[in-house]
Scaffold this active site. Structure first.
Site, PDB file in Angstrom:
ATOM      1  CG  ASP A 137      -1.721   0.380  -9.003  1.00 25.47           C
ATOM      2  OD1 ASP A 137      -0.968  -0.028  -9.638  1.00 25.47           O
ATOM      3  OD2 ASP A 137      -2.072   1.672  -8.734  1.00 25.47           O
ATOM      4  CG  HIS A 161       4.421   0.197  -4.646  1.00 28.58           C
ATOM      5  ND1 HIS A 161       3.967   1.416  -4.566  1.00 28.58           N
ATOM      6  CD2 HIS A 161       3.951  -0.168  -6.019  1.00 28.58           C
ATOM      7  CE1 HIS A 161       3.335   2.125  -5.529  1.00 28.58           C
ATOM      8  NE2 HIS A 161       3.363   1.095  -6.266  1.00 28.58           N
TER       9      HIS A 161
END
Length: 507
Positions: free
Chosen positions: A396, A98
């Site tokens: 992540d 994102h």
């Protein structure tokens, strides 16, 4: 007289040449070490761009943080879509992290960063597609969604950002990502046309608004024609994108061991501990309270948005601000330095790599199966139509283990709006390859490329490091990737399958 004039002229010219030579050496425009230069040129005689024999730059946590922020106003060039002549692009599978977001944690006794999470094409950073993206997202009810995603907003919409909310920077980062890959795959290779069918596109995201909105921004920049009625968005319930294969006790044990290693590494770092004590005193909180608040998350937001670092709210008066009561760039640099040190130690310890192999396998296995079906269908003409383009909008903690499992631990921690791309290519057929296909050897002319943030890292992966790049086939065989995912990647955990690796005892 004439001879004397000529002698004087020779002296003057000689002096000028000497001065010019010294100046060029001083400015490094000519080599000062001819022997070293000749040796360098001898090695790079066949290269288009000679290799510069310079030492790598010293680690710089602040420079690395600028890269992590991934400012969308910087021009980026990528190698997506490049291949030898006459090779045909069959499929592209993409995972994105994102975009830029508001912090997940707040620092005690400080004000939250003042960031507006509504979207406006008049505010920087912007993008040529931003205004039309905003208007199109208002029509989101026409799309097809997993029921759990239906209630999530299609756009960030709070004038004061909420925890973890995607910012306008994050939206622009993915409009830019999508537009970049549209140039690479659609304009150059016509991978998807304006009349694309729903079967050609596979989109999945976690249930967080920041991943859903990042995925929509990416698709809006990527698709030749954004059509809600043809778009289906599916939810992955786990941030690991493990689908129905999430049960893996050994993976969890490796993660526990890795987290204990990280903790020992942190408390052994005396400079880091002193910095936390200083920061806690500055803000008037207990050190353990500050440490538990994960202050680097909020500090990253201040840094990436060019905001002053936070100050203690109790020190702010109507007249003045005590500069000594604010966190500083030096505090931030120490924390970032320790994070970079930990990345190096993590590679040496090997625990994270073991965790990563088991965490990433379900996603890699689905990717491998999809690519294999597409490859077979392109050669045999049999089978149902597969997704030509797949997008996974993730975090992540999704992408980092995926990179590690692929052997790309040197690629660094995923920055905001990072992208990882798998490309499937077929080579041109000659008579011999046509005969191979008839004999069922259709896999022999299928190849894969792996790119991370536009850089081709295929030959750095664990499954293709040993491939001879100067062979008749300059790309990495798809078979290498399939063998790696189905068996070879488990060598590091002394197993031959995912099930065996997940349920064996971890010491």
């Amino acid at each position: 007289m004439l001879a004397r004039s000529r002698f004087i002229m020779v002296l003057v010219v000689g002096a000028l040449l000497a001065v010019l030579s010294f100046s060029l050496q001083y400015l490094h425009l000519i080599p000062t070490n001819p022997v070293a230069e000749q040796r360098s040129l001898g090695k790079s005689r066949k290269r288009v761009n000679p290799v510069l024999h310079t030492d790598p730059p010293a680690p710089d946590p602040i420079r690395d943080t600028h890269q992590y922020c991934n400012y969308p106003n910087l021009t980026e060039h990528g190698w997506e879509g490049h291949s030898p002549a006459d090779y045909r692009l069959l499929s592209v599978q993409v995972m994105i992290r994102h975009g830029d977001r508001f912090p997940l944690y707040s620092i005690p006794k400080t004000k939250k960063p003042a960031i507006d999470c509504t979207l406006s094409e008049k505010r920087k950073p912007s993008h040529p597609l931003l205004a039309s993206f905003i208007s199109h997202m208002a029509l989101g009810g026409r799309g097809h969604w997993d029921a759990s995603l239906g209630s999530l907003p299609r756009l960030p919409n709070h004038s004061t950002c909420e925890i973890g909310e995607l910012t306008q920077t994050g939206v622009v980062q993915h409009l830019k990502n999508g537009d970049h890959l549209r140039q690479a795959y659609i304009k150059r290779h016509n991978l998807i046309t304006a009349v694309w069918s729903p079967r050609q596109l596979w989109v999945e995201t976690t249930g967080k608004t920041r991943t859903l909105q990042s995925g929509l921004a990416f698709l809006f920049g990527f698709l030749p024609h954004f059509d809600w009625s043809r778009l289906t968005v599916r939810q992955q319930w786990s941030t690991l994108f493990c689908g129905s294969s999430c049960d893996c006790p050994a993976r969890n044990r490796y993660l526990d061991q890795e987290q204990h290693r990280q903790y020992r590494q942190r408390i052994a770092d005396t400079e880091l501990e002193r910095t936390y004590v200083t920061m806690a005193k500055t803000l008037g909180v207990a050190t353990k309270t500050l440490r538990a608040a994960n202050p680097v998350d909020a500090l990253l937001c201040h840094f990436c948005h060019g905001l002053p670092f936070p100050c203690s709210s109790t020190q702010i008066t109507s007249n003045a601000l005590d500069e000594g009561a604010c966190l500083t760039l030096q505090h931030f640099a120490v924390i970032r330095r320790q994070q970079k040190d930990d990345e190096l130690e993590r590679r040496k310890a090997g625990l994270y790599r073991r965790y990563a192999v088991l965490a990433a396998h379900p996603f890699l296995n689905r990717t491998a199966a999809r690519l294999e079906r597409i490859a077979r269908e392109s050669q045999t003409g049999k089978g149902k139509e597969e997704a030509t383009f797949a997008l996974a909008s993730a975090h992540d903690v999704t992408m980092a283990p995926l990179l590690s499992a692929l052997g790309l631990e040197g690629a660094g921690f995923p920055k905001f709006a990072a992208r990882l791309v798998f490309e499937l290519w077929s080579s041109p057929e000659d008579k011999e390859r046509k005969n191979d296909r008839k004999r069922g050897k259709w896999l022999d002319n299928m190849f894969i490329r792996v790119l991370y943030n536009g850089e081709d890292l295929t030959f750095d992966t664990a499954f293709c490091r040993d491939h001879n790049r100067r062979s008749a086939q300059p790309l990495c065989p798809l078979g290498n990737f399939l063998s790696f995912v189905r068996k070879d990647m488990f060598n590091i955990v002394n197993a031959t399958s995912y099930q065996q690796a997940c349920h064996q005892i971890v010491l």
